[in-house]
Design a protein around this motif. Structure first.
Motif, mmCIF file in Angstrom:
data_model
loop_
_atom_site.group_PDB
_atom_site.id
_atom_site.type_symbol
_atom_site.label_atom_id
_atom_site.label_comp_id
_atom_site.label_asym_id
_atom_site.label_seq_id
_atom_site.Cartn_x
_atom_site.Cartn_y
_atom_site.Cartn_z
ATOM 1 N N ASN A 208 0.813 -1.218 0.000
ATOM 2 C CA ASN A 208 0.000 0.000 0.000
ATOM 3 C C ASN A 208 0.847 1.268 0.000
ATOM 4 O O ASN A 208 0.562 2.200 -0.766
ATOM 5 C CB ASN A 208 -0.979 -0.012 1.181
ATOM 6 N N PRO A 209 1.882 1.373 0.833
ATOM 7 C CA PRO A 209 2.750 2.540 0.727
ATOM 8 C C PRO A 209 3.388 2.694 -0.650
ATOM 9 O O PRO A 209 3.608 3.809 -1.123
ATOM 10 C CB PRO A 209 3.814 2.288 1.801
ATOM 11 N N ASP B 63 -4.715 7.620 3.719
ATOM 12 C CA ASP B 63 -4.850 6.725 4.871
ATOM 13 C C ASP B 63 -4.615 5.254 4.544
ATOM 14 O O ASP B 63 -5.271 4.371 5.105
ATOM 15 C CB ASP B 63 -6.238 6.890 5.523
ATOM 16 N N ILE C 64 -1.115 4.230 4.035
ATOM 17 C CA ILE C 64 0.312 3.975 4.251
ATOM 18 C C ILE C 64 0.547 3.025 5.425
ATOM 19 O O ILE C 64 1.553 2.309 5.471
ATOM 20 C CB ILE C 64 1.069 5.309 4.457
ATOM 21 N N HIS C 65 -0.382 2.973 6.367
ATOM 22 C CA HIS C 65 -0.207 2.136 7.555
ATOM 23 C C HIS C 65 -0.909 0.786 7.438
ATOM 24 O O HIS C 65 -0.827 -0.031 8.353
ATOM 25 C CB HIS C 65 -0.762 2.865 8.778
ATOM 26 N N ARG C 66 -1.581 0.553 6.333
ATOM 27 C CA ARG C 66 -2.382 -0.674 6.197
ATOM 28 C C ARG C 66 -1.605 -1.778 5.496
ATOM 29 O O ARG C 66 -0.905 -1.543 4.510
ATOM 30 C CB ARG C 66 -3.660 -0.379 5.407
ATOM 31 N N THR D 75 8.846 -6.363 7.818
ATOM 32 C CA THR D 75 7.630 -6.538 8.628
ATOM 33 C C THR D 75 7.415 -8.013 8.960
ATOM 34 O O THR D 75 7.087 -8.357 10.106
ATOM 35 C CB THR D 75 6.405 -5.984 7.895
ATOM 36 N N SER E 147 0.393 -4.243 9.934
ATOM 37 C CA SER E 147 0.815 -2.912 9.517
ATOM 38 C C SER E 147 2.290 -2.931 9.147
ATOM 39 O O SER E 147 3.112 -3.471 9.890
ATOM 40 C CB SER E 147 0.572 -1.926 10.663
ATOM 41 N N SER F 80 6.150 -2.098 8.762
ATOM 42 C CA SER F 80 7.113 -1.430 9.638
ATOM 43 C C SER F 80 7.549 -0.106 9.019
ATOM 44 O O SER F 80 7.344 0.151 7.828
ATOM 45 C CB SER F 80 8.335 -2.322 9.853
ATOM 46 N N ALA F 81 8.192 0.723 9.834
ATOM 47 C CA ALA F 81 8.709 1.997 9.320
ATOM 48 C C ALA F 81 9.692 1.757 8.177
ATOM 49 O O ALA F 81 9.676 2.465 7.164
ATOM 50 C CB ALA F 81 9.376 2.778 10.452
ATOM 51 N N ARG G 134 7.791 0.961 5.037
ATOM 52 C CA ARG G 134 7.089 2.128 4.501
ATOM 53 C C ARG G 134 8.051 3.052 3.750
ATOM 54 O O ARG G 134 7.714 3.556 2.675
ATOM 55 C CB ARG G 134 6.412 2.898 5.640
#
Length: 319
Positions: free
Chosen positions: A17-18, A59, A61-63, A141, A255, A257-258, A261
């Motif tokens: 998604n990101p 909304d 980016i975190h999914r 992740t 979700s 991970s940073a 993303r």
């Protein structure tokens, strides 16, 4: 190039998604229209294509997973299926395509490239088995998911003084097993890239018991064998009381991970830049934290290699 498409194909991975978000927003920033292709190559063949706006990727980016959905598509392996896909792209005026996925997704992008349609591949798979990049989107992740599971299983292994066998995903690559096993302090790690010796494993477990160790964690990559199969082999060799945990598709969810993303954002944006520059038939990646791109055909010709220094280190630290 004024119109591009984006699709996700094959197994989903956290960070897709990101990556989609980066493709859409980077393209719009450069006044390029973006069309989302829903359902992978299957959706491409049947024309499940919709224009995406800035708000379309708000909304997400975190999914975990992929808002564009994904599917296997045997028909797209045929020239007829590929031609149907190109007809749909032309009907929508789409001039280039970003394909986010793993090995099978890259093969589809390669086929379109050879038919004269510009594609750029973005490596999205938890398996980390795409050559030409140090990390694939979703790998970090998935690692953290597996490590969390190992930590929890170790608690109960300690309580019950048992040997636990944890089966992880990765197809024919041992990256998830190796990295998670090393980070989780596993006593034994089995990977497809290296043969294992049951006598050596049994001897390591025996020596641990002799010094008072009552439990062990063994991480098995699915490309070696199933956790249940290895448990039977270990039982025959040692008569140890074992339990098996198959983590399965939990490794693909959650979700991102940073790290995933940021990686997805960088790779998705670079894919758009390549199409704007008129460069098709490429794949993007990261090496030594620097963005790279290379011929997608070369990516499929090369073989993924695992860092055997890490594997040797894991054995040294599990004495």
């Amino acid at each position: 190039m004024k119109k591009i498409g984006v699709l996700t194909s094959g197994g989903d991975s956290p960070g897709m998604n990101p990556a989609i978000r980066a493709v859409v927003r980077k393209a719009i920033y450069h006044n390029v229209e973006v069309y989302g292709i829903y359902g992978g190559y299957s959706g491409l063949i049947c024309g499940n294509i919709k224009k995406l706006e800035l708000g379309s990727v708000g909304d997400i980016i975190h999914r975990g997973g992929t808002m564009l959905q994904s599917a296997r598509c045997p028909e797209f392996k045929t020239t007829g299926g590929q031609q149907k896909g190109i007809e749909q792209l032309k009907a929508h005026g789409i001039e280039g395509l970003v394909v986010i996925g793993g090995d099978g997704s890259y093969r589809g992008a390669k086929a379109l490239t050879e038919l004269g349609y510009p594609c750029v591949g973005v490596p999205g798979t938890i398996d980390n088995d795409i050559p030409g990049t140090d990390m694939t989107i979703g790998f970090d992740t998935a690692l953290n998911t597996v490590i969390d599971a190992i930590d929890k299983i170790r608690d109960t292994a300690t309580s019950h003084e048992r040997t636990f066998i944890i089966e992880v995903m990765g197809r024919d690559a041992g990256d998830i097993a190796l990295w998670a096993g090393l980070a989780g302090g596993a006593e034994t790690i089995l990977i497809p890239e290296e043969n294992y010796n049951m006598d050596e494993i049994a001897d390591r477990l025996r020596k641990g018991q002799e010094r008072g160790k009552k439990h062990s964690i063994i991480v098995v990559a699915e490309g070696v064998c199933s956790g249940g199969e290895f448990a039977k082999q270990l039982k025959d060799a040692t008569n140890l009381d074992t339990r098996v945990s198959v983590l399965g598709h939990i490794q693909r969810g959650g979700s991102p991970s940073a790290a995933d993303r940021v990686l997805a954002s960088r790779l998705g944006a670079r894919a758009v830049e390549l199409l704007i520059e008129g460069k098709g038939g490429r794949a993007v990646g990261v090496e030594n934290n620097k963005l790279v791109d290379y011929d997608i055909i070369d990516a499929l010709a090369k073989k993924h290699t695992l860092d055997l220094e890490l594997f040797n280190l894991s054995k040294e630290l599990s004495i």
